[in-house]
Design an enzyme around this catalytic site. Structure first.
Site, PDB file in Angstrom:
ATOM      1  N   ASP A  80      -3.200  -4.438  -4.791  1.00 26.85           N
ATOM      2  CA  ASP A  80      -1.914  -3.941  -5.289  1.00 26.85           C
ATOM      3  C   ASP A  80      -1.066  -3.350  -4.174  1.00 26.85           C
ATOM      4  O   ASP A  80      -1.568  -2.877  -3.155  1.00 26.85           O
ATOM      5  CB  ASP A  80      -2.115  -2.916  -6.410  1.00 26.85           C
ATOM      6  CG  ASP A  80      -3.036  -1.769  -6.025  1.00 26.85           C
ATOM      7  OD1 ASP A  80      -3.954  -1.982  -5.218  1.00 26.85           O
ATOM      8  OD2 ASP A  80      -2.838  -0.650  -6.532  1.00 26.85           O
ATOM      9  N   GLU A 139      -5.726  -0.131  -7.225  1.00 31.20           N
ATOM     10  CA  GLU A 139      -6.386   0.941  -6.461  1.00 31.20           C
ATOM     11  C   GLU A 139      -5.435   2.102  -6.254  1.00 31.20           C
ATOM     12  O   GLU A 139      -5.861   3.268  -6.245  1.00 31.20           O
ATOM     13  CB  GLU A 139      -6.867   0.403  -5.109  1.00 31.20           C
ATOM     14  CG  GLU A 139      -7.730   1.393  -4.318  1.00 31.20           C
ATOM     15  CD  GLU A 139      -6.927   2.448  -3.568  1.00 31.20           C
ATOM     16  OE1 GLU A 139      -7.450   3.581  -3.390  1.00 31.20           O
ATOM     17  OE2 GLU A 139      -5.785   2.160  -3.152  1.00 31.20           O
TER      18      GLU A 139
END
Length: 392
Positions: A80, A139
């Site tokens: 991400d 994350e």
């Protein structure tokens, strides 16, 4: 312990590795929005013939089944991006999404793990065991790893290994020390309620701005005066919202902050003290305080066996001079969720090079990586898996 064919494959696919990283960098997706990245990973693995399954709503779990029976090692790469505006506009692979950027290196992690998978897949008949590939979303909001574990990422996994590219270390250096690596990362909020009124009549009011300011100044003594100085800890107030107008005394104040440490006992102590400070400071002024304390990521503590195997693997793959000691960081990492299921370690691979302007801190708009570090990371993933599965 080093497999020559892995090294050859990483070198052979280095150009592809760089292009993969640049593709992900151009097309950043935020936490839980990594739909295009997930689809690309699935297609890539399908072309390699590696069985996989998509997790919900994003993410991928895959397994390379070795030709011989043995253990299962997990390899994790996150994917991400962040709500950061890219400042490296001159780069040919700069973010195409306004206000979104891979400012922490997850584009590199995904690319490295794809090429590592490609290399391992070419020698799968030689593998004495299996390699679990975990392409993790979210994350940056510390919820992705927990969701992946819940969806079976760690089922049957005996050991788990992760990498974070690190701009604070010289390119190509590898750090993986036994013990603490990343701190636990918690969030707290405090809401103070006073009594508002006219700015010209303070005696009739309880000023929430004064209460909140007093708390911010005094709460730092929780760390400086109640925690053992040999136990690292950080308490940061990052946000304070108070007041509505220049001549109105604020009735409410809202604070957000974070607590970082390595020791669970210190973590619990700071939580208790923070709540006490908020309520006592409020009481001094006749206000009230509501504290919400949320446990975020756990501390990442590298297993001694695993960390030393990383050091040995790096030394044999790249030379003894690459092994580096990077002190633990107070940053948080949800890789800890995997290590609650199986022992493992989390390594840092240096990508900082002032000559290439890649020394900027993570989460900065000018963050970038020295792409020479990509091959080191990809090979370390694959060689560690090989070394672990072959270590009796």
């Amino acid at each position: 312990m080093i497999h020559a064919k892995i090294k050859e494959a990483i070198q052979k696919y280095n150009e592809e590795l760089v292009e993969l990283r640049r593709k992900f960098h151009r097309e950043p997706e935020l936490s839980w929005e990594e739909f295009k990245t997930t689809a690309f990973i699935c297609e890539y693995l399908e072309n390699l013939g590696i069985p996989y399954r998509k997790t919900e709503p994003t993410g991928v779990i895959a397994t390379i089944e070795g030709g011989k029976p043995g253990k299962t090692v997990g390899l994790r790469g996150d994917m991400d991006a962040l709500t950061v505006e890219e400042l490296n506009k001159e780069l040919p692979y700069a973010s195409l999404e306004d206000g979104k950027m891979h400012a922490c290196g997850h584009d590199a992690h995904t690319a490295m793990l794809l090429i590592a998978a490609k290399a391992l897949n070419e020698i799968k008949e030689e593998l004495p065991g299996n390699v679990r590939l975990i392409y993790q979303p979210a994350e940056e909001v510390a919820t992705g790893a927990k969701a992946m574990v819940k969806q079976g990422a760690m089922e049957g996994v005996d050991n788990v290994f992760g990498i974070h590219i690190w701009s604070q270390m010289p390119t190509g250096k590898v750090s993986c020390n036994p013990g603490p690596s990343f701190a636990s990362a918690d969030l707290f909020t405090v809401t103070f309620k006073g009594r508002g009124g006219h700015g010209a009549i303070p005696q009739a009011c309880i000023d929430a701005a004064v209460v909140a300011s007093s708390f911010v100044m005094n709460v730092q003594s929780v760390v400086s005066r109640t925690v053992d100085p040999q136990q690292p800890a950080v308490l940061t107030v990052g946000k304070m919202v108070v007041g509505t107008r220049f001549n109105v005394i604020a009735e409410n104040a809202y604070i957000e902050g974070t607590v970082r440490c390595f020791d669970p006992a210190v973590r619990d102590h700071i939580e208790t003290q923070l709540k006490q400070y908020a309520k006592q400071v409020a009481a001094i002024y006749g206000a009230t305080a509501q504290v919400d304390y949320v446990h975020g990521t756990q501390a990442v503590n590298n297993d001694e066996y695993s960390a030393k195997l990383v050091q040995k693997t790096a030394s044999e793959a790249f030379g003894e001079e690459v092994v580096y000691f990077e002190k633990p960081t107070m940053g948080g990492e949800d890789f800890s969720e995997y290590m609650m299921e199986a022992p493992g370690s989390f390594a840092l691979v240096g990508c900082g090079n002032p000559e290439k302007d890649t020394q900027w801190a993570h989460h900065h708009g000018k963050f970038n990586i020295d792409e020479d570090a990509l091959a080191t990371g990809a090979e370390l993933y694959a060689q560690y898996a090989w070394a672990y599965l072959n270590d009796k």
